[in-house]
Design an enzyme around this catalytic site. Sequence first.
Site, short mmCIF file in Angstrom:
data_model
loop_
_atom_site.label_atom_id
_atom_site.label_comp_id
_atom_site.label_asym_id
_atom_site.label_seq_id
_atom_site.Cartn_x
_atom_site.Cartn_y
_atom_site.Cartn_z
N GLU A 40 35.21 13.08 62.69
CA GLU A 40 36.15 13.82 63.40
C GLU A 40 36.48 15.17 62.46
O GLU A 40 36.90 15.08 61.50
CB GLU A 40 37.45 13.12 63.68
N THR A 82 34.81 17.15 71.11
CA THR A 82 33.92 15.89 70.39
C THR A 82 32.82 15.67 71.62
O THR A 82 31.71 15.25 71.25
CB THR A 82 34.80 14.75 70.25
C1 GP9 Z 1 39.48 11.45 71.69
C2 GP9 Z 1 38.42 12.06 70.37
C3 GP9 Z 1 39.12 13.25 69.93
O1 GP9 Z 1 38.63 10.33 71.96
O2 GP9 Z 1 37.12 12.02 70.58
O3 GP9 Z 1 38.64 14.40 70.84
P1 GP9 Z 1 38.67 15.84 70.43
O4 GP9 Z 1 39.84 16.42 70.95
O5 GP9 Z 1 38.34 15.97 68.96
O6 GP9 Z 1 37.56 16.36 71.43
MN MN Z 2 36.66 15.78 67.64
#
Ligand code: GP9
Ligand code: MN
Length: 411
Positions: A40, A82
């Site tokens: 992330e 994401t």
């Molecule tokens: C939420 C995580 C974060 O489920 O995948 O999402 P993002 O804000 O980074 O798209």
């Molecule tokens: Mn993300």
Amino acid sequence: DSNELTEVLNYVNSQQGKMGAKGKYFGKAKGKNVVLVSLESTQNFVINRKLHGQEITPFLNDLVKKSFYFNNFYHNTGQGKTSDSEFIIDNSLYGLPRGAVFTTNESNEYNATPEILKEHNYTSVSFHGNNDSFWNRDVMYKTLGYDYFYSKEEYKVTEENSVNYGLKDIPFFKQSMPKVKKLEKPYYAKFITMTNHYPYILNNQNMNMIEPAHTGDGSVDRYFQTVRYMDESIKKFFNLMKQQNEYEDTIFVLYGDHYGISENHKPAMSEVLDKEIRPFEHIQLQKVPLIIHVPGMEGEKMETVGGQIDLKPTILNLLGIEQKNDVQFGTDLFAKTRKDLTILRDGSVITDQYVYAAEANKCYDKSTKEKINIKTCIPLKQKAEKELNYSDKVVYGDLIRYKESEQKENK
Ligand code: GP9
Ligand code: MN
């Protein structure tokens, strides 16, 4: 219609060394499990960097030495964050210029990696400690061919072990292991980490494994702490995989999903990096780590310029699965014939020689890092516009459905 599809296929096929280009590791990982780890908000600048004399990602720094580490690898995501990274990686298509394709085009026909792997007896699964409907994943995963989705509902999530959107990364990996053990092999399993997400909080002093930075910009300062925490979670995950005998038969693909520190934090970032953030540096900050770890293979630093768009063909080639006439905009990163180039969603382009920064409409020479005449970048700018436009046509026009029907007719 199907003529539009033909036009796109002609374009994709005309890209010198693109379609069907095979790298030297074609088939090297045949039949192995594939583990994808979505890091992330992880930007490449944290790798091998120290803060207060301490490594920010000690485990990843060690892992890159034993892996193919691509240090010129970019995210190609847009507003779908994401979910865009997931879409791009599984389809080798771009996300959309605005909005998230996961929420707007979830009933299209695709030819995603899980669908292709199904033909080779793979089980595809995604693990993530947030609600299943976030980014419309519960719907889109079915479209893309995932067999299972383990989301927040399947984990033990308490106030203690969660923060922000859900389960923290360390308990996430730990609680995922019994589910991994039960999977039918071979598997294609995606683990989406989450703790290193804006506003970068851990909710527990004991989890701070590194001092924050001292720029005075809270998000930037805390970012290093949540990255450090994520690094620890991956170390624990690898240990568990080894202990449970899942490691040897698996290849690992770890990648950053998108940037974490936005343009609004330029002063703090320029302090951290000790340089002014011009459009050139802004583009460099769109680099995310890509670490391909194949147990038993030696590590190698790869200077190849590429992006998430290239992961589908790269993974399929490692598995020895040939893709003919697939609508994919990426190329096997190991292919000798591929051009060192990637296109960002805003139309920026990076090659081995140049950086075209779309928003600023500026052209840079990579060797000098200096601005050069825009004329040099015009062909790159045009290529990006053309390619993004073709990809958008595929998604907006749901063009892959014509390919499916063509295949059925041929059977
Ligand atoms: C939420 C995580 C974060 O489920 O995948 O999402 P993002 O804000 O980074 O798209
Ligand atoms: Mn993300």
